[in-house]
Design an enzyme around this catalytic site. Structure first.
Site, PDB file in Angstrom:
ATOM      1  N   ASP A 180     -26.666  28.690   0.563  1.00  0.00           N
ATOM      2  CA  ASP A 180     -26.088  29.138  -0.637  1.00  0.00           C
ATOM      3  C   ASP A 180     -26.387  28.602  -1.824  1.00  0.00           C
ATOM      4  O   ASP A 180     -27.020  27.497  -1.929  1.00  0.00           O
ATOM      5  CB  ASP A 180     -24.388  28.400  -0.353  1.00  0.00           C
ATOM      6  N   ILE A 181     -26.380  29.477  -2.623  1.00  0.00           N
ATOM      7  CA  ILE A 181     -26.771  29.252  -4.112  1.00  0.00           C
ATOM      8  C   ILE A 181     -25.891  28.127  -4.919  1.00  0.00           C
ATOM      9  O   ILE A 181     -24.828  28.449  -5.195  1.00  0.00           O
ATOM     10  CB  ILE A 181     -26.977  30.460  -4.933  1.00  0.00           C
TER      11      ILE A 181
ATOM     12  N   ASN B 243     -22.926  32.598 -12.924  1.00  0.00           N
ATOM     13  CA  ASN B 243     -22.590  34.077 -13.145  1.00  0.00           C
ATOM     14  C   ASN B 243     -21.702  34.000 -14.402  1.00  0.00           C
ATOM     15  O   ASN B 243     -21.789  35.172 -15.065  1.00  0.00           O
ATOM     16  CB  ASN B 243     -21.975  34.414 -12.026  1.00  0.00           C
TER      17      ASN B 243
ATOM     18  N   ASP C  98     -27.042  39.012 -10.783  1.00  0.00           N
ATOM     19  CA  ASP C  98     -27.685  39.900  -9.838  1.00  0.00           C
ATOM     20  C   ASP C  98     -29.042  39.530  -9.733  1.00  0.00           C
ATOM     21  O   ASP C  98     -29.645  39.571  -8.785  1.00  0.00           O
ATOM     22  CB  ASP C  98     -27.563  41.259 -10.410  1.00  0.00           C
TER      23      ASP C  98
ATOM     24  N   GLU D  59     -23.080  35.037  -2.701  1.00  0.00           N
ATOM     25  CA  GLU D  59     -24.405  34.274  -2.917  1.00  0.00           C
ATOM     26  C   GLU D  59     -24.766  33.379  -1.754  1.00  0.00           C
ATOM     27  O   GLU D  59     -25.606  32.540  -1.886  1.00  0.00           O
ATOM     28  CB  GLU D  59     -24.074  33.245  -4.275  1.00  0.00           C
TER      29      GLU D  59
END
Length: 323
Positions: free
Chosen positions: A192-193, A200, A209, A236
């Protein structure tokens, strides 16, 4: 005498008609010898009729090594063996003795690799005796390639170009079943980011993106392209299926991904603790207590959650932590 002459005339006409059919066609007699190899079949295979007429070498037009053609299976009454030799069995009514199949074929004469739709059916005398088998072939390579392209597009994530969630579910289920049968290890990474919503919201969806695509590329670059399955699991979050890899192997891959992400130094000025984009990774391996793919996903998810809770930019492997 007139009846015999008419019969001979009709026979000659039937042979000439078959010779000039635009559909590639060959005919075997009851002993499996070629009695007709029409001109369209010559054009498709590059094999002249003179090379196969009177022989049982019709297979040489289509295959490098000797094997049964669909007409042979009709002669043998071996409808149950179609799947043994052909990619797709499309036979609808085996009671008639007719068979239908599809298969890739690499012509020995250098005509390339083509995907053929093949039909073979018996010809009986008035008394019910089998006298011949007719096999016809259609080149449907363009249709097959178009179908394959559509199937590939349907299995890919439109943004990152890696496998989508649907493809992940199908392939992970398959790898689980294979591991269960063989006893080989199977591991899963959930990635996971960190702080992606902040990233974002601050930089905009286009930058978001781009970040997703960069992370996907990093993960792909640190995994075995011909073995591992890299997928966008959702939002994400990414998943990596590692066939034949135990927990130590999974941790090795996870460390490479974590380090490659750090080297990429994707700026993240709004993160609460880092000035660059980081990731958290949960790792898990199949064990005897797990009874379904969902169990392995749950274990990797729990590890990922633990990595988030412990400060992010970490790898958590089931109940152990690796920085």
């Amino acid at each position: 005498m007139n009846a015999m002459m008419r019969e001979a005339k009709y026979h000659t006409f039937a042979v000439q008609l078959m010779e000039h059919l635009v559909v590639p066609t060959f005919v075997l007699d009851a002993a499996g010898r070629v009695i007709i190899w029409n001109r369209a079949c010559e054009r498709m295979t590059g094999v002249p009729a003179s090379a196969v007429l009177g022989t049982r070498r019709h297979w040489t037009g289509f295959y490098q090594q000797q094997r049964r053609c669909l007409a042979d299976l009709v002669l043998e009454g071996a409808s149950a063996r179609v799947a043994e030799f052909y990619e797709i069995d499309r036979s609808l009514d085996c009671q008639t003795g007719a068979l239908s199949a599809e298969n890739w074929c690499v012509f020995p004469t250098g005509r390339g690799r083509r995907y053929l739709a093949i039909d073979a059916g018996p010809i009986y005398a008035d008394d019910g005796t089998l006298i011949a088998v007719v096999e016809t072939l259609r080149d449907i390579t363009a249709q097959k390639e178009a179908q394959s392209a559509l199937e590939l597009l349907a299995s890919l994530d439109g943004l990152t170009g890696i496998a989508n969630r649907r493809a992940f579910d199908v392939r992970f289920e398959s790898e689980w079943e294979l591991a269960a049968r063989s006893g080989q290890p199977l591991s899963l990474l959930m990635i996971d980011i960190d702080h992606f919503k902040i990233y974002n919201d601050h930089l905009g969806h286009q930058c978001g993106d781009d970040c997703l695509k960069r992370i996907a590329q990093i993960i792909v670059g640190e995994t075995r392209g011909d073995v591992d399955i890299v997928a966008r699991y959702g939002g994400e979050e990414f998943a990596v299926v590692l066939p034949h890899a135990g927990l130590d192997g999974a941790l090795s891959v996870a460390h490479r991904i974590l380090e490659a992400t750090d080297r990429a130094a994707i700026p993240h000025h709004e993160a609460s603790s880092q000035d660059r984009v980081t990731i958290s990774i949960g790792a898990a391996s199949r064990n005897s207590e797990m009874t379904s793919p969902a169990d392995l996903i749950a274990a990797a998810d729990a590890s990922l959650y633990a990595a988030k809770q412990r400060g992010r930019n970490l790898i958590v492997a089931q109940r152990s932590v690796a920085a």
